[in-house]
Design a protein around this motif. Structure first.
Motif, PDB file in Angstrom:
ATOM      1  N   GLY A 414      75.210  12.634  24.934  1.00  0.00           N
ATOM      2  CA  GLY A 414      74.062  13.203  24.233  1.00  0.00           C
ATOM      3  C   GLY A 414      73.389  14.301  25.032  1.00  0.00           C
ATOM      4  N   ALA A 415      73.265  14.083  26.349  1.00  0.00           N
ATOM      5  CA  ALA A 415      72.603  15.085  27.192  1.00  0.00           C
ATOM      6  C   ALA A 415      73.389  16.379  27.235  1.00  0.00           C
ATOM      7  N   ALA A 416      74.719  16.286  27.314  1.00  0.00           N
ATOM      8  CA  ALA A 416      75.543  17.491  27.456  1.00  0.00           C
ATOM      9  C   ALA A 416      75.752  18.219  26.144  1.00  0.00           C
ATOM     10  N   VAL A 417      75.755  17.488  25.031  1.00  0.00           N
ATOM     11  CA  VAL A 417      76.134  18.085  23.744  1.00  0.00           C
ATOM     12  C   VAL A 417      74.935  18.347  22.847  1.00  0.00           C
ATOM     13  N   LEU A 418      74.015  17.405  22.742  1.00  0.00           N
ATOM     14  CA  LEU A 418      72.954  17.489  21.742  1.00  0.00           C
ATOM     15  C   LEU A 418      71.610  17.960  22.283  1.00  0.00           C
ATOM     16  N   ILE A 419      71.344  17.720  23.556  1.00  0.00           N
ATOM     17  CA  ILE A 419      70.043  18.134  24.102  1.00  0.00           C
ATOM     18  C   ILE A 419      69.875  19.660  24.119  1.00  0.00           C
ATOM     19  N   PRO A 420      70.892  20.448  24.553  1.00  0.00           N
ATOM     20  CA  PRO A 420      70.688  21.906  24.546  1.00  0.00           C
ATOM     21  C   PRO A 420      70.275  22.480  23.192  1.00  0.00           C
ATOM     22  N   PRO A 421      70.946  22.142  22.062  1.00  0.00           N
ATOM     23  CA  PRO A 421      70.461  22.693  20.785  1.00  0.00           C
ATOM     24  C   PRO A 421      69.081  22.171  20.399  1.00  0.00           C
ATOM     25  N   ALA A 422      68.790  20.899  20.732  1.00  0.00           N
ATOM     26  CA  ALA A 422      67.463  20.369  20.410  1.00  0.00           C
ATOM     27  C   ALA A 422      66.381  21.114  21.185  1.00  0.00           C
ATOM     28  N   VAL A 423      66.633  21.339  22.470  1.00  0.00           N
ATOM     29  CA  VAL A 423      65.675  22.104  23.283  1.00  0.00           C
ATOM     30  C   VAL A 423      65.567  23.538  22.766  1.00  0.00           C
ATOM     31  N   GLY A 424      66.691  24.083  22.305  1.00  0.00           N
ATOM     32  CA  GLY A 424      66.671  25.434  21.744  1.00  0.00           C
ATOM     33  C   GLY A 424      65.725  25.546  20.564  1.00  0.00           C
ATOM     34  N   HIS A 425      65.678  24.522  19.707  1.00  0.00           N
ATOM     35  CA  HIS A 425      64.727  24.523  18.591  1.00  0.00           C
ATOM     36  C   HIS A 425      63.292  24.469  19.110  1.00  0.00           C
ATOM     37  N   LEU A 426      63.061  23.639  20.099  1.00  0.00           N
ATOM     38  CA  LEU A 426      61.711  23.520  20.646  1.00  0.00           C
ATOM     39  C   LEU A 426      61.270  24.817  21.328  1.00  0.00           C
ATOM     40  N   GLN A 427      62.217  25.528  21.925  1.00  0.00           N
ATOM     41  CA  GLN A 427      61.908  26.798  22.584  1.00  0.00           C
ATOM     42  C   GLN A 427      61.736  27.950  21.593  1.00  0.00           C
ATOM     43  N   GLY A 428      62.050  27.714  20.336  1.00  0.00           N
ATOM     44  CA  GLY A 428      61.944  28.780  19.340  1.00  0.00           C
ATOM     45  C   GLY A 428      63.061  29.797  19.442  1.00  0.00           C
ATOM     46  N   ASN A 429      64.282  29.318  19.703  1.00  0.00           N
ATOM     47  CA  ASN A 429      65.412  30.227  19.897  1.00  0.00           C
ATOM     48  C   ASN A 429      66.113  30.617  18.601  1.00  0.00           C
ATOM     49  N   ILE A 430      65.464  30.415  17.469  1.00  0.00           N
ATOM     50  CA  ILE A 430      66.004  30.912  16.204  1.00  0.00           C
ATOM     51  C   ILE A 430      65.626  32.378  16.099  1.00  0.00           C
ATOM     52  N   LEU A 431      66.629  33.237  16.113  1.00  0.00           N
ATOM     53  CA  LEU A 431      66.389  34.677  16.148  1.00  0.00           C
ATOM     54  C   LEU A 431      66.281  35.268  14.748  1.00  0.00           C
ATOM     55  N   PHE A 432      65.803  36.503  14.700  1.00  0.00           N
ATOM     56  CA  PHE A 432      65.754  37.336  13.494  1.00  0.00           C
ATOM     57  C   PHE A 432      64.783  36.799  12.437  1.00  0.00           C
ATOM     58  N   LEU A 433      63.791  36.015  12.852  1.00  0.00           N
ATOM     59  CA  LEU A 433      62.768  35.550  11.917  1.00  0.00           C
ATOM     60  C   LEU A 433      61.562  36.477  11.908  1.00  0.00           C
ATOM     61  N   TYR A 434      61.181  36.976  13.076  1.00  0.00           N
ATOM     62  CA  TYR A 434      60.038  37.879  13.231  1.00  0.00           C
ATOM     63  C   TYR A 434      58.761  37.254  12.660  1.00  0.00           C
ATOM     64  N   ARG A 435      58.519  36.011  13.079  1.00  0.00           N
ATOM     65  CA  ARG A 435      57.312  35.317  12.606  1.00  0.00           C
ATOM     66  C   ARG A 435      56.038  36.069  12.973  1.00  0.00           C
ATOM     67  N   GLU A 436      56.109  36.809  14.088  1.00  0.00           N
ATOM     68  CA  GLU A 436      54.904  37.516  14.543  1.00  0.00           C
ATOM     69  C   GLU A 436      54.459  38.593  13.557  1.00  0.00           C
ATOM     70  N   LYS A 437      55.316  38.938  12.614  1.00  0.00           N
ATOM     71  CA  LYS A 437      54.969  39.963  11.626  1.00  0.00           C
ATOM     72  C   LYS A 437      54.147  39.407  10.463  1.00  0.00           C
ATOM     73  N   ALA A 438      53.950  38.110  10.406  1.00  0.00           N
ATOM     74  CA  ALA A 438      53.211  37.519   9.281  1.00  0.00           C
ATOM     75  C   ALA A 438      51.795  38.080   9.190  1.00  0.00           C
ATOM     76  N   GLU A 439      51.107  38.165  10.320  1.00  0.00           N
ATOM     77  CA  GLU A 439      49.745  38.693  10.327  1.00  0.00           C
ATOM     78  C   GLU A 439      49.725  40.180   9.968  1.00  0.00           C
ATOM     79  N   THR A 440      50.723  40.906  10.453  1.00  0.00           N
ATOM     80  CA  THR A 440      50.815  42.333  10.141  1.00  0.00           C
ATOM     81  C   THR A 440      50.998  42.564   8.647  1.00  0.00           C
ATOM     82  N   LEU A 441      51.873  41.773   8.029  1.00  0.00           N
ATOM     83  CA  LEU A 441      52.128  41.928   6.596  1.00  0.00           C
ATOM     84  C   LEU A 441      50.919  41.512   5.772  1.00  0.00           C
ATOM     85  N   GLN A 442      50.221  40.485   6.230  1.00  0.00           N
ATOM     86  CA  GLN A 442      49.018  40.078   5.511  1.00  0.00           C
ATOM     87  C   GLN A 442      47.956  41.170   5.595  1.00  0.00           C
ATOM     88  N   TYR A 443      47.840  41.814   6.743  1.00  0.00           N
ATOM     89  CA  TYR A 443      46.899  42.929   6.880  1.00  0.00           C
ATOM     90  C   TYR A 443      47.268  44.057   5.913  1.00  0.00           C
TER      91      TYR A 443
END
Length: 539
Positions: A414-443
């Motif tokens: 589990g540590a070698a196979v499943l922990i890295p992707p789980a930590v990746g989700h917690l770190q916000g490693n999903i790319l190409f979302l540009y969540r920071e643009k939400a406030e800009t678009l609302q403005y």
């Protein structure tokens, strides 16, 4: 595990993968510049960019550049013609054009996300089937599901689905080809009909892969080359008569690529004389590998291993060594063992990732977004790592005594196979979302009634495209091209508006002139500094 239960769990893994894609898809707020290019070139008509000294459009007009109109619905010929000017083949753009043609005069982020989801689901299912067919042990179902689950939840491959570009389709062709090739590896001396079917499938996949992305050919090339050498060695040692079949297979794949060139003749100029092609060749033969390593390794470590690259490689190395020792201890009977086939697959994938590494120009390094170059190889390499670790742990559990051995080994797995992707989700490693643009678009939506002024330099005019969806909410968008001489900024809206929102990468003195000519505006202030523009408010 029964076959029915295996199929049910595999379907659940695919469903989880789809849920994650949809979940993160709802959070996507903006687009990479290459995504804008993908959408615009898939419409079937050329985009009219604002290159005049001063030009006014509405946000709706700007968004319509990314619509398929009734005139161009299912106009596949125009899409191909547009791609002749690009550096990529047209197949992915044709499929996106088909989806967009079903909803003319519309633009949705889901066009690309759902299309990529279809390709990614095929890839996930293909990985499960690949491990299932290659491993003949009683644990094959568990190992296949483990490998597919890793792909299904991994941030890198969810990120790939978020990126409207040809990489998801490239992953699909790569996985399908390896499945076909695995059938050939397991028994090259099968019946003529079966061999013909495998060869035709491999050739068809190479044809479609060539028309999707030229880098797709790396994996078929190295796998076929490696297996040809393996067959040659077996011919010398065991007098097996397989050389002719490998020759027929290789010629068939070459013919498929030749057919791809005939289908899209511009591929030759794109590969050998285009900017990307020349850059790839110059990088391959003149790259400083350590410079590339310094650039790309931290990105791969973060986005594929969540910062745990070296521990995972350590466990993988130990598992591979254990598998190798198991092979040499067994009596070799002339027929390739599953571990041998997996070794050939691993060597081919490693050669592929090294080639991608060497052909990646430093000028194409785009930080985390550079991960996309490695998705087709990593989509197979990471599940193969998970399989190798899982296989070694299951074998160790069967041989090592002790009451708590199974629990300890399961924790290692589990540590070698499943922990890295789980930590990746917690770190916000999903790319190409540009969540920071939400406030800009609302403005932008809150101030849509005021004119948006885009002051840009002609030499960097492409930057206006990078923020396209930020301009869409505004009722009036005024493009002003500045130069070294005094720029003429005569426009009625600029003189009468009670408020202006200005995107600019030019000198601030232009703002003073905008304030001076409008009696309703008395000052300007900096709202924010984005990647490409300073954003000001004049009121």
């Amino acid at each position: 595990m029964s076959k029915k239960k295996f199929i049910g769990i595999a379907a659940a893994v695919l469903f989880i993968h789809l849920l994650l894609i949809v979940f993160y898809g709802t959070q996507k707020e903006a687009f990479h510049e290459d995504e804008y290019y993908t959408y615009s070139t898939s419409t079937g008509h050329n985009v009219a960019n604002p290159y005049g000294a001063i030009q006014e459009k509405s946000g709706m007009d700007l968004q319509s550049d990314f619509y398929v109109t009734n005139e161009h619905r299912f106009d596949f010929g125009s899409v191909v013609d547009i791609q002749r000017l690009d550096v990529h083949p047209p197949l992915y753009y044709l499929t996106l054009h088909f989806m967009m043609s079903l909803f003319p005069y519309s633009f949705y982020k889901w066009f690309g996300i759902l299309l990529n989801a279809c390709y990614s689901l095929v890839s996930c299912g293909g990985i499960i089937y690949l491990i299932y067919q290659m491993d003949k042990s009683r644990h094959r179902c568990f190992l296949a599901l483990l490998s597919g689950f890793l792909y299904g939840i991994h941030p890198a491959f969810i990120s790939n689905a978020m990126f409207t570009r040809m990489y998801c389709m490239s992953v699909m062709w790569t996985v399908l080809y390896v499945n076909v090739f695995a059938l050939l590896m397991q028994n090259i001396r099968n019946s003529r009909k079966r061999f013909a079917a495998i060869t035709l499938c491999g050739a068809a996949i190479c044809y479609f892969a060539f028309l999707t992305h030229y880098f797709c050919l790396y994996i078929p090339f190295f796998l076929t080359l490696g297996f040809c050498l393996y067959v040659l060695i077996r011919r010398l040692l065991y007098k097996e008569k397989c050389i002719l079949r490998m020759l027929i297979y290789g010629v068939s794949l070459s013919a498929a690529i030749g057919l791809g060139i005939l289908t899209f003749p511009d591929s030759l100029s794109q590969i050998f004389s285009g900017d990307q092609g020349e850059g790839a060749f110059s990088s391959l033969f003149g790259s400083d590998m350590f410079t590339l390593l310094k650039l790309f390794l931290p990105v791969l470590n973060k986005n594929f291993f969540a910062g745990m690259l070296y521990p995972v490689l350590g466990v993988f190395t130990a598992a591979s060594l254990a598998g190798f020792l198991l092979i040499i201890r067994r009596k070799y009977r002339g027929r390739p063992m599953p571990q041998t086939n997996f070794a050939i697959l691993g060597i081919g994938l490693t050669a592929g990732i090294i080639t991608v590494w060497l052909t990646s120009k430093t000028s194409l390094f785009l930080g985390d977004a550079s991960s996309r170059y490695f998705y087709p190889v990593a989509a197979l390499l990471l599940p193969l790592i998970a399989y190798t670790i899982g296989k070694a742990i299951l074998q160790a559990e069967a041989r090592l005594p002790g009451r708590h051995t199974g629990a300890v080994l399961s924790l290692i797995l589990g540590a070698a196979v499943l922990i890295p992707p789980a930590v990746g989700h917690l770190q916000g490693n999903i790319l190409f979302l540009y969540r920071e643009k939400a406030e800009t678009l609302q403005y932008a939506r809150d101030n849509a009634q005021y004119p948006l002024v885009m002051i840009y330099d002609f030499n960097t005019r492409y930057k206006t495209w990078y923020i396209a969806n930020e301009t869409w909410p505004y009722e009036r968008v005024i493009f002003i091209q500045y130069n070294e001489e005094e720029t003429v900024i005569e426009n009625n809206a600029l003189k009468t508006a009670e408020k202006l929102i200005v995107y600019m990468d030019g000198p601030e003195e232009i703002l003073d002139r905008l304030v001076a000519q409008n009696e309703h505006i008395s000052s300007w202030s900096l709202l924010r500094h984005d990647l490409h523009y300073y954003v000001y408010v004049l009121e």
